[in-house]
Every structure is written in structure tokens, then in C-alpha cells.
Write a protein that holds these residues in place. Structure first.
Motif, short mmCIF file in Angstrom:
data_model
loop_
_atom_site.label_atom_id
_atom_site.label_comp_id
_atom_site.label_asym_id
_atom_site.label_seq_id
_atom_site.Cartn_x
_atom_site.Cartn_y
_atom_site.Cartn_z
N GLU A 82 0.87 -1.17 0.00
CA GLU A 82 0.00 0.00 0.00
C GLU A 82 0.90 1.22 0.00
N VAL A 83 0.74 2.11 -1.00
CA VAL A 83 1.54 3.33 -1.10
C VAL A 83 0.65 4.51 -0.75
N VAL A 84 1.07 5.31 0.24
CA VAL A 84 0.33 6.52 0.60
C VAL A 84 1.28 7.71 0.44
N VAL A 85 0.88 8.65 -0.42
CA VAL A 85 1.71 9.83 -0.69
C VAL A 85 1.09 11.02 0.06
N HIS A 86 1.92 11.74 0.80
CA HIS A 86 1.47 12.87 1.62
C HIS A 86 2.08 14.16 1.10
N ASP A 87 1.25 15.20 0.96
CA ASP A 87 1.73 16.52 0.53
C ASP A 87 2.22 17.30 1.76
N LEU A 88 3.52 17.59 1.81
CA LEU A 88 4.09 18.30 2.96
C LEU A 88 3.37 19.62 3.23
N ARG A 89 2.89 20.27 2.16
CA ARG A 89 2.23 21.58 2.35
C ARG A 89 0.92 21.46 3.14
N ASP A 90 0.34 20.25 3.19
CA ASP A 90 -0.88 20.05 3.99
C ASP A 90 -0.57 20.20 5.48
N THR A 120 1.41 22.69 6.71
CA THR A 120 1.74 24.10 7.00
C THR A 120 0.48 24.78 7.52
N HIS A 121 0.64 25.99 8.08
CA HIS A 121 -0.52 26.70 8.64
C HIS A 121 -0.61 28.14 8.14
N ASP A 122 0.36 28.58 7.35
CA ASP A 122 0.32 29.96 6.84
C ASP A 122 -0.41 29.99 5.49
N HIS A 175 0.46 31.03 2.66
CA HIS A 175 1.25 30.66 1.47
C HIS A 175 1.79 29.24 1.51
N ARG A 176 1.43 28.50 2.57
CA ARG A 176 1.84 27.09 2.71
C ARG A 176 3.37 26.95 2.55
N THR A 177 4.09 27.78 3.29
CA THR A 177 5.55 27.89 3.16
C THR A 177 6.27 26.68 3.75
N VAL A 178 7.17 26.08 2.99
CA VAL A 178 7.93 24.93 3.50
C VAL A 178 9.42 25.22 3.60
N ASP A 179 9.88 26.42 3.16
CA ASP A 179 11.32 26.69 3.15
C ASP A 179 11.63 28.01 3.82
N ASP A 180 12.91 28.17 4.17
CA ASP A 180 13.38 29.43 4.76
C ASP A 180 14.88 29.54 4.50
N THR A 181 15.45 30.70 4.83
CA THR A 181 16.87 30.93 4.55
C THR A 181 17.74 30.12 5.51
N PRO A 182 18.94 29.72 5.08
CA PRO A 182 19.82 28.92 5.93
C PRO A 182 20.37 29.70 7.11
N ALA A 183 20.29 29.14 8.32
CA ALA A 183 20.96 29.72 9.48
C ALA A 183 22.46 29.77 9.18
N PRO A 193 6.64 21.89 9.45
CA PRO A 193 5.78 21.02 8.64
C PRO A 193 6.26 19.57 8.62
N TRP A 194 7.56 19.37 8.60
CA TRP A 194 8.11 18.00 8.61
C TRP A 194 7.75 17.28 9.90
N GLY A 195 7.85 17.99 11.03
CA GLY A 195 7.51 17.36 12.31
C GLY A 195 6.06 16.90 12.32
N GLU A 196 5.16 17.78 11.85
CA GLU A 196 3.74 17.43 11.84
C GLU A 196 3.45 16.31 10.83
N ALA A 197 4.10 16.38 9.68
CA ALA A 197 3.86 15.35 8.65
C ALA A 197 4.30 13.98 9.17
N LEU A 198 5.46 13.92 9.81
CA LEU A 198 5.95 12.62 10.29
C LEU A 198 5.12 12.13 11.47
N ASP A 199 4.62 13.05 12.33
CA ASP A 199 3.68 12.65 13.39
C ASP A 199 2.44 12.00 12.76
N HIS A 200 1.95 12.63 11.68
CA HIS A 200 0.75 12.09 11.00
C HIS A 200 1.03 10.72 10.38
N VAL A 201 2.18 10.58 9.72
CA VAL A 201 2.54 9.28 9.11
C VAL A 201 2.55 8.20 10.18
#
Ligand code: JAH
Length: 278
Positions: free
Chosen positions: A31-39, A41-43, A45-53, A65-73
Motif C-alpha cells: 500500500e503506497v500513501v503519498v502525503h503533501d508536505l504543504r498540507d 503548514t498553517h500559513d 502561502h503554505r511555506t515549506v522553506d526558509d533561509t539557511p541559518a 511542517p516536517w515534524g507534523e507530517a511525520l507525526d501524522h505518518v
């Protein structure tokens, strides 16, 4: 086997509906389940990136978004598998990963649940992988020393390499025996009909009906090809896997058996046995 794939480009994974992997899904083998990382996000613009520290070129994937996506998975997979303790192995394609080889595909094919994190831009905030590793095994994998635009194409390759090993996925005509990288040698060259094409002939031994001669010719071709194209594989061969005929073929290709195994007769990458002065 359950496969969860997190990406900002879910359509990139559409090829998994085709051919052998599509059929394996219809047959209930995977069974393959594909998840959209932008789902996750909460802003607006559904922002998934930012400038490097610390500065530098490009953008980095934000951890939230990654933390929430992996919690959901984790939650969705546990519910679907009916096991509240189940854990996937999280595979993260990256040029900095450990090299993906056939032995790894065989190990992954034993697992009931794999998850995949597809990075984009310069990569994912490192804390995502550290946090995930607090809950599940995390396996950064590289297909080789080249750079893609993201992990999706690498995930397609890993999924194909793993799913085709699952019981019942390959038919008889696509069997698993006699394949490159199953025994450390490249495969012999293949021919079919017609026996002559554009003034190129099928090697006559293959039309001779002499099964032992065919087997010997194919073995020789495998050794010569491997010596020519993949000297790293020849150097890794166990001398015990070679008979006298194998050794004489490899000697013709410039490889000699020593205490340290096979080495090139011309001394390419000779073992250093004493400190080298600088
Ligand atoms: C590039 C995230 N070894 C193949 C490979 C795998 C992943 C990536 N590149 C190459 C990659 C950018 C972002 C992953």
C-alpha cells in the motif's frame, strides 16, 4: 508492506501506479500513501522553506511542517496496520547518505513499513532527522555521487528496487535469479533473434546447444566485463568464489591473486605497507 512518502510534489510519485508496482498495489502486496508536505503548514502561502541559518546559498526546508507530517505518518500507519507500537524505517534520500546497494534493498524488503522523506532545495533542517530518530530508525541513502533537484526520483528507484523483491511481485518470466549485483559480478551480454542483424552475429556458442560451453562463455564474459567496467567489484571478490579458470581469465584482464585478494598486476592502487614520506 506499507509505504508512506512525504513530498511537496505528490504527482512526482504517480509512476508508482504503473506496471509492476501498480499491480502489486492492486494485488494488496503493497500500500503506497503519498502525503503533501504543504498540507502540514498553517500559513496562507503554505511555506515549506526558509533561509539557511549562518547564511549561504539557497533555501532549507523548515522543521515544523516536517515534524507534523511525520507525526501524522506515524499515527495513520499505526491505525492502518492495527499496531499502536509499529514503527517505520524512515528513508531520507540525500547525496550525503550511505550508498544504496542491492543488499540494502534485500534488507528493506523484509520490513513491513517504510517511510520516505523527500527533500527539496538545499535539504531538510537537520533537527527533523534528529527528532525522527528519537522515535524510529532513520536511514539517509544515496544512489550515487550526483545531485538531483530533490529526493523524489531517488524514492522511485528505492521503492522499485525493494518492491520487486517482495514475494509474489515478479512473475516467472521476470525471475530474481541470475541478476547483476546478486553475486558481485556484472551480467553477461544478452542476445535474441535474429542470429544476424546489421552484419552483427549472435556469438555462435549461444546457438551451439552445448549447455556447458554456453555457461563457461557467459562466466568468462561476466568476469571480463566486470574487470573492464567495475574494477572495484573485482577487488572485492572473495578469492574462494573463483576457480582456476576464473583466475586465468582475470589474469588476462590484469588481475593477480595475492594475500590481500585480487589486485591489479600493474600496481594500480597498490597497498601501502610502510609509512609514506611526505
Ligand atoms: C537533492 C534533496 N544520490 C542521489 C540523490 C538523492 C537525493 C538528492 N540528490 C541526489 C537530493 C536535493 C535535495 C535530495
Amino acid at each position: 508492506m506499507r509505504l508512506d512518502i512525504v513530498t511537496i510534489f505528490p504527482e512526482y510519485l504517480d509512476p508508482l501506479r504503473l506496471s509492476l508496482i501498480g499491480r502489486a498495489q492492486q494485488d494488496g502486496v503493497v500500500e503506497v500513501v503519498v502525503h503533501d508536505l504543504r498540507d502540514f503548514t498553517h500559513d496562507r502561502h503554505r511555506t515549506v522553506d526558509d533561509t539557511p541559518a549562518g547564511g549561504g546559498a539557497g533555501m532549507v526546508m523548515r522543521p515544523e511542517p516536517w515534524g507534523e507530517a511525520l507525526d501524522h505518518v506515524l499515527a495513520a500507519g499505526r491505525a492502518a496496520l492495527g499496531d499502536p507500537q509499529a514503527l517505520p524505517t524512515l528513508i531520507v534520500p540525500a547525496p550525503s547518505g550511505r550508498r544504496f546497494v542491492q543488499a540494502a534493498a534485500r534488507e528493506l524488503a523484509e520490513q513491513p513499513w517504510l517511510a520516505f522523506a523527500c527533500g527539496r532545495y538545499e535539504g531538510i533542517d537537520e533537527r527533523v532527522l534528529v527528532d525522527a530518530a528519537r522515535r524510529m530508525p532513520v536511514l539517509p541513502l544515496s544512489l550515487g555521487d550526483f545531485v538531483l533537484n530533490g529526493g523524489e526520483v531517488a524514492v522511485l528507484a528505492v521503492v522499485e528496487a525493494v518492491v520487486r523483491l517482495l514475494p509474489g511481485v515478479l512473475g516467472n518470466s521476470e525471475s530474481l535469479v541470475e541478476e547483476s549485483h546478486e553475486d558481485g559480478l556484472l551480467e553477461y551480454p544478452l542476445y535474441t533473434k535474429p542470429a544476424s542483424w546489421r552484419e552483427l552475429d549472435v556469438p555462435p556458442v549461444l546457438l551451439s546447444g552445448h549447455h556447458a560451453q554456453v555457461a563457461a562463455w557467459r562466466r568468462e564474459q561476466r568476469l571480463r566485463r566486470t574487470a573492464e567496467r567495475r574494477p572495484d567489484l573485482v577487488a572485492a571478490l572473495a578469492p574462494s568464489a573463483l576457480d582456476a579458470r576464473d583466475r586465468s581469465v582475470l589474469a588476462e584482464e590484469g588481475w593477480v591473486p595475492t594475500e590481500q585478494g585480487l589486485v591489479p598486476a600493474d600496481g594500480r592502487f597498490r597497498t601501502v605497507t610502510r609509512p609514506v614520506a611526505d
